[in-house]
Design a protein around this motif. Sequence first.
Motif, PDB file in Angstrom:
ATOM      1  N   ALA A 105       0.828  -1.207   0.000  1.00  0.00           N
ATOM      2  CA  ALA A 105       0.000   0.000   0.000  1.00  0.00           C
ATOM      3  C   ALA A 105       0.863   1.258   0.000  1.00  0.00           C
ATOM      4  O   ALA A 105       0.550   2.246  -0.672  1.00  0.00           O
ATOM      5  N   LEU A 106       1.971   1.219   0.751  1.00  0.00           N
ATOM      6  CA  LEU A 106       2.857   2.389   0.775  1.00  0.00           C
ATOM      7  C   LEU A 106       3.470   2.624  -0.605  1.00  0.00           C
ATOM      8  O   LEU A 106       3.570   3.773  -1.051  1.00  0.00           O
ATOM      9  N   TRP A 107       3.878   1.557  -1.276  1.00  0.00           N
ATOM     10  CA  TRP A 107       4.451   1.708  -2.616  1.00  0.00           C
ATOM     11  C   TRP A 107       3.414   2.266  -3.585  1.00  0.00           C
ATOM     12  O   TRP A 107       3.704   3.191  -4.359  1.00  0.00           O
ATOM     13  N   VAL A 108       2.202   1.713  -3.557  1.00  0.00           N
ATOM     14  CA  VAL A 108       1.146   2.157  -4.470  1.00  0.00           C
ATOM     15  C   VAL A 108       0.789   3.615  -4.226  1.00  0.00           C
ATOM     16  O   VAL A 108       0.641   4.402  -5.165  1.00  0.00           O
ATOM     17  N   GLY A 109       0.670   4.002  -2.962  1.00  0.00           N
ATOM     18  CA  GLY A 109       0.269   5.367  -2.646  1.00  0.00           C
ATOM     19  C   GLY A 109       1.412   6.351  -2.534  1.00  0.00           C
ATOM     20  O   GLY A 109       1.204   7.561  -2.698  1.00  0.00           O
ATOM     21  N   ALA A 151      11.346  -1.961  12.790  1.00  0.00           N
ATOM     22  CA  ALA A 151      11.517  -0.847  13.719  1.00  0.00           C
ATOM     23  C   ALA A 151      11.513   0.487  12.999  1.00  0.00           C
ATOM     24  O   ALA A 151      11.777   1.529  13.599  1.00  0.00           O
ATOM     25  N   GLN A 152      11.196   0.484  11.710  1.00  0.00           N
ATOM     26  CA  GLN A 152      11.356   1.676  10.873  1.00  0.00           C
ATOM     27  C   GLN A 152      10.049   2.406  10.557  1.00  0.00           C
ATOM     28  O   GLN A 152      10.044   3.274   9.686  1.00  0.00           O
ATOM     29  N   ARG A 153       8.960   2.088  11.227  1.00  0.00           N
ATOM     30  CA  ARG A 153       7.689   2.738  10.882  1.00  0.00           C
ATOM     31  C   ARG A 153       7.757   4.264  10.999  1.00  0.00           C
ATOM     32  O   ARG A 153       7.292   4.960  10.092  1.00  0.00           O
ATOM     33  N   PRO A 154       8.294   4.830  12.084  1.00  0.00           N
ATOM     34  CA  PRO A 154       8.394   6.299  12.134  1.00  0.00           C
ATOM     35  C   PRO A 154       9.274   6.868  11.024  1.00  0.00           C
ATOM     36  O   PRO A 154       9.046   7.982  10.548  1.00  0.00           O
ATOM     37  N   VAL A 155      10.275   6.096  10.630  1.00  0.00           N
ATOM     38  CA  VAL A 155      11.176   6.546   9.569  1.00  0.00           C
ATOM     39  C   VAL A 155      10.429   6.654   8.247  1.00  0.00           C
ATOM     40  O   VAL A 155      10.641   7.597   7.470  1.00  0.00           O
ATOM     41  N   THR A 156       9.538   5.691   7.979  1.00  0.00           N
ATOM     42  CA  THR A 156       8.794   5.730   6.709  1.00  0.00           C
ATOM     43  C   THR A 156       7.909   6.968   6.629  1.00  0.00           C
ATOM     44  O   THR A 156       7.688   7.495   5.542  1.00  0.00           O
ATOM     45  N   VAL A 157       7.411   7.431   7.760  1.00  0.00           N
ATOM     46  CA  VAL A 157       6.601   8.659   7.776  1.00  0.00           C
ATOM     47  C   VAL A 157       7.455   9.848   7.343  1.00  0.00           C
ATOM     48  O   VAL A 157       7.027  10.694   6.538  1.00  0.00           O
ATOM     49  N   LEU A 158       8.678   9.929   7.872  1.00  0.00           N
ATOM     50  CA  LEU A 158       9.588  11.013   7.490  1.00  0.00           C
ATOM     51  C   LEU A 158       9.967  10.926   6.020  1.00  0.00           C
ATOM     52  O   LEU A 158      10.092  11.950   5.337  1.00  0.00           O
ATOM     53  N   VAL A 159      10.164   9.701   5.520  1.00  0.00           N
ATOM     54  CA  VAL A 159      10.494   9.516   4.106  1.00  0.00           C
ATOM     55  C   VAL A 159       9.359  10.024   3.221  1.00  0.00           C
ATOM     56  O   VAL A 159       9.591  10.725   2.218  1.00  0.00           O
ATOM     57  N   ARG A 166      26.974  13.912  -2.431  1.00  0.00           N
ATOM     58  CA  ARG A 166      27.106  15.229  -3.064  1.00  0.00           C
ATOM     59  C   ARG A 166      25.925  15.528  -3.976  1.00  0.00           C
ATOM     60  O   ARG A 166      25.765  16.669  -4.428  1.00  0.00           O
ATOM     61  N   VAL A 167      25.110  14.518  -4.257  1.00  0.00           N
ATOM     62  CA  VAL A 167      23.965  14.666  -5.163  1.00  0.00           C
ATOM     63  C   VAL A 167      22.756  13.998  -4.521  1.00  0.00           C
ATOM     64  O   VAL A 167      22.840  12.853  -4.081  1.00  0.00           O
ATOM     65  N   ILE A 168      21.628  14.713  -4.449  1.00  0.00           N
ATOM     66  CA  ILE A 168      20.369  14.115  -4.009  1.00  0.00           C
ATOM     67  C   ILE A 168      19.299  14.514  -5.018  1.00  0.00           C
ATOM     68  O   ILE A 168      18.620  15.532  -4.867  1.00  0.00           O
ATOM     69  N   SER A 169      19.184  13.747  -6.077  1.00  0.00           N
ATOM     70  CA  SER A 169      18.191  14.034  -7.103  1.00  0.00           C
ATOM     71  C   SER A 169      16.807  13.594  -6.633  1.00  0.00           C
ATOM     72  O   SER A 169      16.689  12.702  -5.782  1.00  0.00           O
ATOM     73  N   PRO A 170      15.736  14.193  -7.187  1.00  0.00           N
ATOM     74  CA  PRO A 170      14.377  13.830  -6.751  1.00  0.00           C
ATOM     75  C   PRO A 170      14.079  12.344  -6.897  1.00  0.00           C
ATOM     76  O   PRO A 170      13.377  11.769  -6.058  1.00  0.00           O
ATOM     77  N   GLN A 171      14.615  11.712  -7.942  1.00  0.00           N
ATOM     78  CA  GLN A 171      14.309  10.296  -8.155  1.00  0.00           C
ATOM     79  C   GLN A 171      14.932   9.381  -7.104  1.00  0.00           C
ATOM     80  O   GLN A 171      14.558   8.211  -7.009  1.00  0.00           O
ATOM     81  N   TYR A 172      15.867   9.903  -6.296  1.00  0.00           N
ATOM     82  CA  TYR A 172      16.417   9.090  -5.211  1.00  0.00           C
ATOM     83  C   TYR A 172      15.332   8.688  -4.221  1.00  0.00           C
ATOM     84  O   TYR A 172      15.453   7.672  -3.538  1.00  0.00           O
ATOM     85  N   MET A 173      14.286   9.504  -4.148  1.00  0.00           N
ATOM     86  CA  MET A 173      13.197   9.194  -3.228  1.00  0.00           C
ATOM     87  C   MET A 173      12.483   7.904  -3.617  1.00  0.00           C
ATOM     88  O   MET A 173      11.871   7.248  -2.769  1.00  0.00           O
ATOM     89  N   ILE A 174      12.565   7.519  -4.898  1.00  0.00           N
ATOM     90  CA  ILE A 174      11.967   6.254  -5.336  1.00  0.00           C
ATOM     91  C   ILE A 174      12.616   5.099  -4.594  1.00  0.00           C
ATOM     92  O   ILE A 174      11.935   4.162  -4.147  1.00  0.00           O
ATOM     93  N   TRP A 175      13.939   5.145  -4.434  1.00  0.00           N
ATOM     94  CA  TRP A 175      14.631   4.081  -3.709  1.00  0.00           C
ATOM     95  C   TRP A 175      14.113   3.977  -2.279  1.00  0.00           C
ATOM     96  O   TRP A 175      13.833   2.875  -1.790  1.00  0.00           O
ATOM     97  N   LEU A 176      13.993   5.139  -1.633  1.00  0.00           N
ATOM     98  CA  LEU A 176      13.612   5.158  -0.220  1.00  0.00           C
ATOM     99  C   LEU A 176      12.170   4.717  -0.022  1.00  0.00           C
ATOM    100  O   LEU A 176      11.842   4.067   0.976  1.00  0.00           O
ATOM    101  N   ILE A 177      11.307   5.053  -0.971  1.00  0.00           N
ATOM    102  CA  ILE A 177       9.921   4.584  -0.890  1.00  0.00           C
ATOM    103  C   ILE A 177       9.882   3.066  -1.018  1.00  0.00           C
ATOM    104  O   ILE A 177       9.190   2.373  -0.268  1.00  0.00           O
TER     105      ILE A 177
END
Length: 424
Positions: free
Chosen positions: A131-135, A343-351, A319-330
């Motif tokens: 669900a997190l990936w889809v949304g 143990a990473q649920r709060p972290v996913t909210v920040l992501v 040295r580079v944080i492109s917008p598409q890097y967020m795809i990896w983190l999602i």
Amino acid sequence: MTTPSSRLPGGVKKRHRLLVLGAGWLFTRAWMLWLLTHGDARWLGEGSVTREVWRLYHDWYLVLVHGTFPTHDALWQYPPGAGAVMLSPALLPFLSYFQAFVALTLLCDAVTTAVLARAGLAPGRSLAGAALWVGGLPLLLHTPLARYDVQVTMLAVISLVTMARRPRVGGAFAALGALVKVWPALLLLGAPKGRPTRGAWAGAAVTAVTVLAVLVAAFAHPFSFLREQGGRGVQIESLGGTFLMFATHAGWPGVVRYQYGAIEFVGPHVTAVADASLALTAVAFALLLLWRLRSRRHTSATPFDAALCAVLLFTVTSRVISPQYMIWLIGLSAVCLTSRHTAQRPVTVLVLAATAVSSAVYPGLYFTLTTCSWTGCFLMLLRNGLLLAAAVLSFVRLWRTTTGRAEGGTESYPQALRREPAPA
């Protein structure tokens, strides 16, 4: 209190949830495609997102089809496996290059969703990851469809989901991802200790050597990317770039310039900021190795949590944080949420919050960054602050949940794995 849904048989509830998940995927991806077809609208950044595919990727494709990797091209900074992605639209010759690329990206997106859903359907697991990936992916608007990071994330997700029961297979997929865009190699840091680690590293090594041998035999100059990668500076969207953006308002004389495929800062002390970023990356790697040596308590979620933590640390120190890097983190956040032991649920909210800010900046408000306006400064401070907080929180939670001693003794990963059900 008993609800109607709680009285439904388990199989019916699972089918209902899968139908909702599938409908959500169809709706959100249709919306992303609609945005892609309106990519030249001023409020979407005047088409800068889609140009990456039909101009840059297609140009590389025209070089690769002649049996050589791009040489003396400052924009080609990717491992040789990326060439396979650039060539993949040839699998759909009845479509234009752009159409085929988007179609294959959607296919990889669908595969990622299916893998996450399958993992979440196992007893003791959760569909929250799917669900997190889809949304979460649509938070980046149409950018994911015009970059090849979805393909890399698919390989990473498959690697993590298969790592526990089939470590050699998991290692092989991690190697394939690393040959396309390096960062999936970090997934091996969280491989369960002992035989699973040896299996994962063996699978990765055999796969990497085999694929590289094929690429070296089939193409000329497969390692030309190394020359260009080393010349990269400080991108305006990086943590160091945020510092330099504020410095411009304090009288620093640096300017922004398009080079190496990104908007980077040029001026006094930029090299020092870049060196500081590399030093912080080394510190991050040392912390991860220290965690690896000190960790004693592992669950089936530990490899997932470690992967998200490692990629977060390397992202915020880059040295580079492109917008598409967020795809990896999602994608990695989604894998974590397939396990109820993460143990990473709060972290996913920040992501997710950082992802939302990223989409506000790029493509529509990107000019606020290139002009170093106060709006751009504060948007980057917010986005990178969220990422930094996520990285620190991720490491702290990983450390606390794996390095302490459980009440009644130390628990090994094999013990935890035998106790917990396997993914379907």
